[in-house]
Design a protein around this motif. Structure first.
Motif, short mmCIF file in Angstrom:
data_model
loop_
_atom_site.label_atom_id
_atom_site.label_comp_id
_atom_site.label_asym_id
_atom_site.label_seq_id
_atom_site.Cartn_x
_atom_site.Cartn_y
_atom_site.Cartn_z
N ASP A 186 0.56 -0.97 -0.36
CA ASP A 186 -0.05 0.13 -0.34
C ASP A 186 0.79 0.95 0.11
O ASP A 186 1.04 1.86 0.98
N PRO A 187 1.34 1.43 -1.12
CA PRO A 187 2.41 3.05 -1.18
C PRO A 187 1.69 4.10 -0.99
O PRO A 187 2.34 4.90 -1.82
N GLY A 188 -0.01 3.56 -1.07
CA GLY A 188 0.04 5.74 -0.11
C GLY A 188 -0.25 6.50 -2.01
O GLY A 188 -1.12 5.84 -2.93
N THR A 189 0.32 7.43 -2.07
CA THR A 189 -0.20 8.09 -3.53
C THR A 189 0.48 7.82 -4.25
O THR A 189 0.47 8.57 -5.51
N HIS A 190 1.44 7.06 -4.38
CA HIS A 190 1.99 6.54 -5.48
C HIS A 190 1.16 6.19 -6.91
O HIS A 190 1.76 6.05 -7.72
N PHE A 191 0.74 5.21 -5.34
CA PHE A 191 -0.88 4.80 -7.15
C PHE A 191 -1.98 5.49 -6.93
O PHE A 191 -2.45 6.77 -6.40
N SER A 192 -2.52 5.55 -8.31
CA SER A 192 -3.39 6.55 -7.87
C SER A 192 -4.29 5.50 -9.78
O SER A 192 -3.56 5.32 -10.78
N GLU A 193 -5.59 6.25 -9.46
CA GLU A 193 -6.77 5.47 -10.72
C GLU A 193 -6.30 7.09 -12.05
O GLU A 193 -7.35 6.34 -13.08
N ASP A 194 -6.07 8.14 -11.69
CA ASP A 194 -6.00 9.05 -12.27
C ASP A 194 -4.02 9.36 -12.41
O ASP A 194 -4.00 11.10 -12.07
N PRO A 195 -3.35 9.12 -12.54
CA PRO A 195 -2.27 9.33 -12.84
C PRO A 195 -1.39 9.88 -13.92
O PRO A 195 -1.76 10.22 -14.72
N ASP A 196 -0.51 10.79 -13.10
CA ASP A 196 0.57 12.48 -13.27
C ASP A 196 1.66 11.38 -14.55
O ASP A 196 1.74 12.49 -15.56
N TYR A 197 2.34 10.08 -14.29
CA TYR A 197 3.24 9.48 -13.89
C TYR A 197 3.93 10.29 -14.28
O TYR A 197 5.26 10.42 -14.90
N VAL A 198 3.84 11.15 -12.96
CA VAL A 198 5.47 11.63 -12.54
C VAL A 198 6.09 11.30 -11.87
O VAL A 198 6.44 11.14 -10.84
N ASP A 199 4.42 11.26 -10.19
CA ASP A 199 4.85 11.53 -9.08
C ASP A 199 3.43 10.48 -8.66
O ASP A 199 3.81 9.87 -7.69
N THR A 200 2.37 9.73 -9.20
CA THR A 200 1.50 8.95 -9.62
C THR A 200 1.60 8.41 -10.59
O THR A 200 1.91 8.96 -11.82
N TRP A 201 0.82 6.90 -10.52
CA TRP A 201 1.56 5.70 -11.30
C TRP A 201 0.16 4.56 -11.48
O TRP A 201 -0.55 4.66 -9.96
N PRO A 202 -0.27 4.61 -12.26
CA PRO A 202 -1.06 3.13 -11.74
C PRO A 202 -1.03 2.06 -11.40
O PRO A 202 0.68 1.87 -10.61
N ALA A 203 -1.50 1.13 -10.65
CA ALA A 203 -1.03 0.41 -9.51
C ALA A 203 -0.32 -0.79 -10.24
O ALA A 203 0.02 -1.25 -11.38
N HIS A 204 1.01 -0.96 -9.91
CA HIS A 204 1.67 -2.00 -10.14
C HIS A 204 2.72 -2.63 -9.09
O HIS A 204 2.85 -2.34 -8.20
N CYS A 205 3.26 -3.31 -9.13
CA CYS A 205 3.94 -4.57 -8.96
C CYS A 205 3.69 -4.95 -7.42
O CYS A 205 3.65 -4.97 -6.54
N VAL A 206 2.30 -5.37 -7.58
CA VAL A 206 1.97 -4.87 -6.14
C VAL A 206 2.56 -6.68 -5.58
O VAL A 206 1.90 -7.43 -6.14
N VAL A 207 2.31 -6.82 -4.60
CA VAL A 207 2.96 -7.90 -3.73
C VAL A 207 1.40 -9.01 -3.44
O VAL A 207 0.40 -8.82 -3.72
N GLY A 208 2.32 -10.36 -4.63
CA GLY A 208 0.28 -11.29 -4.58
C GLY A 208 0.45 -11.72 -6.22
O GLY A 208 -0.54 -12.67 -6.27
N THR A 209 1.26 -10.80 -6.68
CA THR A 209 0.35 -10.43 -8.56
C THR A 209 1.95 -10.85 -9.22
O THR A 209 2.58 -10.78 -8.61
N ASP A 210 0.94 -11.99 -10.17
CA ASP A 210 2.01 -11.77 -11.54
C ASP A 210 3.51 -10.37 -11.75
O ASP A 210 4.41 -10.65 -12.03
N GLY A 211 1.93 -9.69 -11.63
CA GLY A 211 3.08 -8.19 -12.30
C GLY A 211 4.81 -7.77 -11.13
O GLY A 211 5.76 -7.26 -11.66
#
Length: 204
Positions: A54-79
């Protein structure tokens, strides 16, 4: 006496083609690393990985691709897994996970399973110099290289074994790393800035 380590940064499914934050060339980098390690001698090899819970504001449903990003590399997922073309056993047990509850771009923010930091591990192996490869040139590779210099290690980024997000940010990252004292190898000055391809890298 000098000793050199290789740091393989975030060669994970979500950062390669088909992942939630895919970087063009990521799979090619993953496929090239094992041959590179087999043909070069290092005193130690480590791998880092984004390992978010749960990296807080690092993940966003409306990411700016500078400070916020789509969910990625979540523990337990293939990604979050290392790309299948990269044999993570080349790093032995030296895998450093970062970003459980924060952004954590740099591998120096990561921890091994026993809580050891990357810097502590390098010093325990009497490392004086590091080579940095992986994904992405303009984000986690850059952050890891900059922290390596700050920690006092002689630091080289092997550009043909990195993949970056975009030409402008790759160029900015290269300039920032050079200004900080990071050495860069394998760059074809005649090639477009975004064409950092896989080639034979003659070092060591």
């Amino acid at each position: 006496m000098s000793a050199r380590a290789l740091i393989v940064v975030d060669v994970q499914n979500d950062f390669c083609e088909g992942g939630t934050l895919a970087v063009d060339g990521g799979a090619g980098v993953a496929a090239a690393i094992n041959d590179f390690v087999d043909s070069h001698e290092y005193d130690a090899v480590a791998a880092t990985r984004d390992f978010h819970i749960d990296p807080g504001t690092h993940f966003s449903e409306d990411p700016d691709y500078v400070d916020t990003w789509p969910a990625h590399c979540v523990v337990g997922t293939d990604g979050a897994e290392f790309h299948p073309a990269f044999d993570a056993t080349v790093a032995g047990s030296a895998v450093f996970s970062k970003g459980a509850y924060s952004a954590a771009y740099s591998g120096f923010e990561g921890f091994a399973e026993d809580g050891t930091t990357l810097e502590q591990w390098l010093r325990a192996h009497d490392i004086t110099d590091v080579d940095v490869i992986g994904i992405a040139t303009d984000h986690c590779v850059k952050a890891t290289a900059l922290d390596s210099v700050r920690a006092g290690f002689g630091t080289t980024v092997i550009l043909p074994l990195t993949a970056g997000v975009a030409p402008a940010t790759i160029e900015a990252a290269i300039a920032q790393m050079q200004a900080a004292g990071v050495q860069l190898t394998g760059r074809d000055e005649n090639a477009p800035s975004h064409s950092v391809g896989i080639s034979d890298v003659g070092i060591h």
